[in-house]
Motif scaffolding. Structure first.
Motif, mmCIF file in Angstrom:
data_model
loop_
_atom_site.group_PDB
_atom_site.id
_atom_site.type_symbol
_atom_site.label_atom_id
_atom_site.label_comp_id
_atom_site.label_asym_id
_atom_site.label_seq_id
_atom_site.Cartn_x
_atom_site.Cartn_y
_atom_site.Cartn_z
ATOM 1 N N ILE A 93 0.686 -1.205 -0.023
ATOM 2 C CA ILE A 93 0.002 -0.013 -0.336
ATOM 3 C C ILE A 93 0.871 1.366 -0.072
ATOM 4 O O ILE A 93 0.486 2.090 -0.613
ATOM 5 C CB ILE A 93 -0.897 0.076 1.228
ATOM 6 C CG1 ILE A 93 -1.942 0.969 1.060
ATOM 7 C CG2 ILE A 93 -0.112 0.095 2.593
ATOM 8 C CD1 ILE A 93 -3.141 0.592 -0.152
ATOM 9 N N SER A 94 2.201 1.036 0.703
ATOM 10 C CA SER A 94 3.066 2.206 0.525
ATOM 11 C C SER A 94 3.184 2.608 -1.047
ATOM 12 O O SER A 94 3.598 3.843 -1.017
ATOM 13 C CB SER A 94 4.344 2.148 1.145
ATOM 14 O OG SER A 94 4.796 0.796 0.447
ATOM 15 N N ASP A 95 3.195 1.745 -1.797
ATOM 16 C CA ASP A 95 3.363 2.057 -3.487
ATOM 17 C C ASP A 95 2.308 3.068 -3.692
ATOM 18 O O ASP A 95 2.583 3.884 -4.651
ATOM 19 C CB ASP A 95 3.493 0.834 -4.157
ATOM 20 C CG ASP A 95 4.566 0.093 -3.789
ATOM 21 O OD1 ASP A 95 4.462 -1.012 -3.593
ATOM 22 O OD2 ASP A 95 5.763 0.507 -3.551
ATOM 23 N N THR A 96 1.025 2.744 -3.317
ATOM 24 C CA THR A 96 -0.152 3.575 -3.751
ATOM 25 C C THR A 96 -0.379 4.760 -3.018
ATOM 26 O O THR A 96 -1.562 5.423 -3.150
ATOM 27 C CB THR A 96 -1.381 2.582 -3.621
ATOM 28 O OG1 THR A 96 -1.346 2.077 -2.598
ATOM 29 C CG2 THR A 96 -1.188 1.428 -4.744
ATOM 30 N N GLN A 206 -2.243 -9.137 4.062
ATOM 31 C CA GLN A 206 -0.825 -8.833 3.789
ATOM 32 C C GLN A 206 -0.740 -7.320 3.640
ATOM 33 O O GLN A 206 0.367 -6.451 4.265
ATOM 34 C CB GLN A 206 -0.119 -9.528 2.725
ATOM 35 C CG GLN A 206 1.454 -9.115 2.599
ATOM 36 C CD GLN A 206 2.173 -9.587 3.924
ATOM 37 O OE1 GLN A 206 1.911 -10.672 4.505
ATOM 38 N NE2 GLN A 206 3.086 -8.631 4.224
ATOM 39 N N GLU A 207 -1.281 -6.689 2.975
ATOM 40 C CA GLU A 207 -1.261 -5.457 2.566
ATOM 41 C C GLU A 207 -1.590 -4.353 3.744
ATOM 42 O O GLU A 207 -0.970 -3.593 4.166
ATOM 43 C CB GLU A 207 -2.490 -4.927 1.444
ATOM 44 C CG GLU A 207 -1.910 -5.280 0.042
ATOM 45 C CD GLU A 207 -3.004 -4.815 -0.981
ATOM 46 O OE1 GLU A 207 -3.685 -4.168 -0.611
ATOM 47 O OE2 GLU A 207 -2.817 -5.463 -2.111
ATOM 48 N N PHE A 208 -2.474 -4.949 4.588
ATOM 49 C CA PHE A 208 -2.758 -4.455 5.742
ATOM 50 C C PHE A 208 -1.671 -4.254 6.729
ATOM 51 O O PHE A 208 -1.348 -3.194 7.555
ATOM 52 C CB PHE A 208 -3.935 -4.934 6.523
ATOM 53 C CG PHE A 208 -4.622 -4.205 7.707
ATOM 54 C CD1 PHE A 208 -4.759 -2.955 7.890
ATOM 55 C CD2 PHE A 208 -4.412 -4.904 8.874
ATOM 56 C CE1 PHE A 208 -5.133 -2.157 8.828
ATOM 57 C CE2 PHE A 208 -4.876 -4.160 10.277
ATOM 58 C CZ PHE A 208 -5.090 -2.739 10.049
ATOM 59 N N VAL A 209 -1.052 -5.597 6.998
ATOM 60 C CA VAL A 209 0.198 -5.747 7.665
ATOM 61 C C VAL A 209 1.237 -4.799 7.172
ATOM 62 O O VAL A 209 2.006 -3.949 8.113
ATOM 63 C CB VAL A 209 0.783 -7.121 7.589
ATOM 64 C CG1 VAL A 209 1.778 -7.135 8.514
ATOM 65 C CG2 VAL A 209 -0.443 -8.064 8.227
ATOM 66 N N ASP A 210 1.329 -4.675 6.019
ATOM 67 C CA ASP A 210 2.373 -3.777 5.472
ATOM 68 C C ASP A 210 2.150 -2.092 5.834
ATOM 69 O O ASP A 210 2.849 -1.409 6.139
ATOM 70 C CB ASP A 210 2.559 -3.827 3.860
ATOM 71 C CG ASP A 210 3.111 -5.096 3.560
ATOM 72 O OD1 ASP A 210 3.918 -5.670 4.416
ATOM 73 O OD2 ASP A 210 3.162 -5.381 2.375
ATOM 74 N N ALA A 211 0.885 -2.073 5.560
ATOM 75 C CA ALA A 211 0.253 -0.510 5.833
ATOM 76 C C ALA A 211 0.532 -0.149 7.230
ATOM 77 O O ALA A 211 1.162 0.953 7.786
ATOM 78 C CB ALA A 211 -1.474 -0.655 5.492
ATOM 79 N N LEU A 212 0.161 -1.352 8.160
ATOM 80 C CA LEU A 212 0.620 -1.170 9.510
ATOM 81 C C LEU A 212 2.216 -0.702 9.782
ATOM 82 O O LEU A 212 2.688 0.282 10.342
ATOM 83 C CB LEU A 212 0.219 -2.045 10.374
ATOM 84 C CG LEU A 212 -0.945 -2.437 10.633
ATOM 85 C CD1 LEU A 212 -1.401 -3.641 11.540
ATOM 86 C CD2 LEU A 212 -1.664 -1.216 11.637
ATOM 87 N N ARG A 215 3.186 2.643 8.545
ATOM 88 C CA ARG A 215 2.311 3.760 8.859
ATOM 89 C C ARG A 215 1.438 4.410 7.844
ATOM 90 O O ARG A 215 1.544 5.750 7.378
ATOM 91 C CB ARG A 215 3.025 4.913 9.621
ATOM 92 C CG ARG A 215 3.808 4.196 10.857
ATOM 93 C CD ARG A 215 4.635 5.363 11.695
ATOM 94 N NE ARG A 215 5.568 4.977 12.440
ATOM 95 C CZ ARG A 215 5.469 4.119 13.545
ATOM 96 N NH1 ARG A 215 4.514 3.876 13.971
ATOM 97 N NH2 ARG A 215 6.806 3.946 13.981
ATOM 98 N N LYS A 216 0.897 3.559 6.850
ATOM 99 C CA LYS A 216 0.076 3.998 5.882
ATOM 100 C C LYS A 216 -1.355 3.431 5.987
ATOM 101 O O LYS A 216 -1.866 3.023 4.678
ATOM 102 C CB LYS A 216 0.748 3.172 4.450
ATOM 103 C CG LYS A 216 2.241 3.747 4.268
ATOM 104 C CD LYS A 216 2.138 5.156 3.779
ATOM 105 C CE LYS A 216 3.536 5.720 3.206
ATOM 106 N NZ LYS A 216 3.832 6.988 3.270
ATOM 107 N N THR A 217 -1.600 3.411 7.221
ATOM 108 C CA THR A 217 -3.078 2.904 7.114
ATOM 109 C C THR A 217 -4.141 3.723 6.772
ATOM 110 O O THR A 217 -5.327 3.153 6.156
ATOM 111 C CB THR A 217 -3.442 2.444 8.653
ATOM 112 O OG1 THR A 217 -3.117 3.455 9.439
ATOM 113 C CG2 THR A 217 -2.743 1.061 9.153
#
Ligand code: ADP
Ligand code: MG
Length: 464
Positions: A93-96, A206-212, A215-217
């Protein structure tokens, strides 16, 4: 260095046995930290991957390590900082985060991204996760799935109104993904600019974990809450992930209140998904829940006929019935058996008959034990009319390389040899050549009928 190569070989094999989504989600970012006869230590980038590998993939990892010559007694997982591996092939998600619009290339959904057809970029802006192969027209309707089909059809006419959310549940390989993808495709085609999102729950988590982690939630939330249509596949994988459930609850509410269509699939009804929060359970049950069953005999027959038609082949009813009788639990397997039969017959210019079908199905069940690597390589060389010495020799001409790759593929599939062993049998030093070759033939055989015919011809002679 050697450790890296070993792990790449292990990953290469694991990749072949998992879906792209699962591989990327659970294995792509792992590394090998240490190994001995006692213990193998695998580096993982978050606790969630650790749990999943422990719970679900332990046997696969142990077996694949063993095939590559490492038979450790214990596997340990250790948290490491994610580094290089994370960036390129695993968009997060950090990419987007920069923008929630117009970022087709940096979609957080990877599984079908590489299946995106070429064409006008804009019209594919929001093709995330959808695979155009799935249509309602190609879906065969019978007692077991007619309700689900009708609901999906209704949704394509009036999304966000009657059946919202639509919750489809049932066992493996019975057409859930096919149906919900088909709805997504239709809605997307009707409104190319709309954000129709399809995502597997594993990817979602997985995207959510990455977002956490990054810090991109907020960006994560914005991305999903601005969807026109949200399709979430295999939602049972959200069980036990409390934070994710909470996030999903809010996404769900935001979309639902705005009358955006939500479609969910799972392997069981909401009430039977353990550790699913009550509030989500009640949200999921708040629309239409439909139980899908494995298609009955008649429907399975119709599916076989339909799929044969797409290859311009009219099958005898006894052949159709033979397949539908012998493969009862999973439509994916039924399709596989049919494809095998068609390829075999196409090559010989034969009509598919009951006896061919039954011998083929039996062949795959009872393969002789005495088959050797040498026999396979010889047979492959003979099929392509090249000398045995060439196929195992140093030449790199295309008309030698392809047969060599086919031989590797057959060695892998028939004898289940490890990649290093396959490489050695064909006189190669580097086992990554074998990984690459098997993967390549596997992919090409799907779209190349001549190649499929070659493979089944070689097989047929081996087992004759
Ligand atoms: P699930 O998501 O339930 O595990 P899939 O949707 O992936 O199953 O279906 C497995 C395969 O079987 C797919 O290739 C799909 O196209 C095919 N299939 C399943 N049901 C049908 C059907 N009723 N008509 C045509 N194809 C079907
Ligand atoms: Mg599915």
């Amino acid at each position: 260095m050697q450790q890296d190569a070993l792990w790449q070989a292990v990953l290469g094999e694991i990749e072949l046995s998992l879906s792209r989504g699962n591989f990327v989600t659970w294995f792509k970012s792992t590394c090998l930290l240490k190994y001995s006869d006692e213990t193998v230590v695998i580096g993982v980038t978050n606790i969630f991957i650790k749990q999943q590998l422990e719970r679900k993939y332990g046997d696969l990892i142990t077996a694949t390590l063993a095939k590559n010559g490492v038979s450790a007694k214990h596997i340990e997982y250790k948290m490491v900082q994610s580094s290089k591996q994370k960036t390129d092939t695993t968009p997060t998600i950090s990419d987007t985060a920069q923008s929630t619009k117009d970022t087709p290339a940096s979609s957080p959904t990877t599984p079908a991204a590489n299946q995106r057809p070429p064409g006008n970029d804009l019209s594919h802006s929001y093709r995330q996760g959808l695979n155009e192969r799935y249509t309602l027209d190609s879906f065969v309707v019978g007692d077991s799935n007619e309700l689900a089909f009708a609901a999906c059809q209704a949704i394509t006419q009036q999304p966000g109104t009657k059946y919202n959310p639509l919750f489809l549940y049932g066992g493996v390989g019975i057409g859930k993904t096919h149906l919900i993808q088909a709805v997504g495709n239709i809605l997307q085609a009707r409104n190319p600019g709309a954000k129709v999102l399809y995502i597997s729950t594993e990817q979602f988590v997985q995207e959510f974990v990455d977002a956490l982690r990054f810090r991109k939630t907020a960006a994560f939330a914005r991305y999903y809450r601005t969807a026109e249509v949200l399709i979430v596949d295999d939602v049972q994988f959200i069980a036990g992930k409390e934070k994710m459930q909470e996030e999903f609850f809010h996404t769900f509410n935001a979309l639902h209140q705005a009358n955006k269509q939500i479609i969910i699939s799972a392997d069981k009804p909401p009430k039977d998904i353990p550790t699913l929060e009550d509030r989500l359970r009640s949200r999921f049950s708040g629309g239409m829940s439909i139980d899908m069953q494995i298609p009955d005999f008649e429907t399975r027959c119709a599916i076989v006929q339909t799929k044969a038609h797409t290859h311009d082949i009219q099958l005898d009813h006894e052949v159709v019935e033979y397949l539908a009788t012998n493969i009862q639990t999973n439509i994916r397997e039924l399709e596989g058996a049919l494809n095998q039969l068609l390829a075999y017959c196409e090559m010989r210019g034969l009509e598919p008959t009951l006896s061919i079908a039954s011998s083929l199905l039996n062949v795959s069940k009872t393969r002789p034990k005495h088959l050797s690597a040498r026999q396979i390589i010889e047979r492959t060389a003979r099929h392509f009319q090249i000398p045995y010495d060439d196929i195992v020799g140093p030449k790199r001409d295309k008309d030698i390389v392809v047969p060599r790759q086919v031989a590797m593929y057959i060695l892998r599939n028939e004898l289940k040899l490890s990649f290093p062993k396959i490489a050695r049998e064909l006189g190669r030093k580097d086992h990554t050549t074998a990984i690459h070759s098997v993967d390549k033939i596997d992919k090409e055989a799907r779209s190349d009928a001549t190649l499929r015919m070659a493979i089944s011809d070689i097989r047929e002679h081996l087992y004759a």
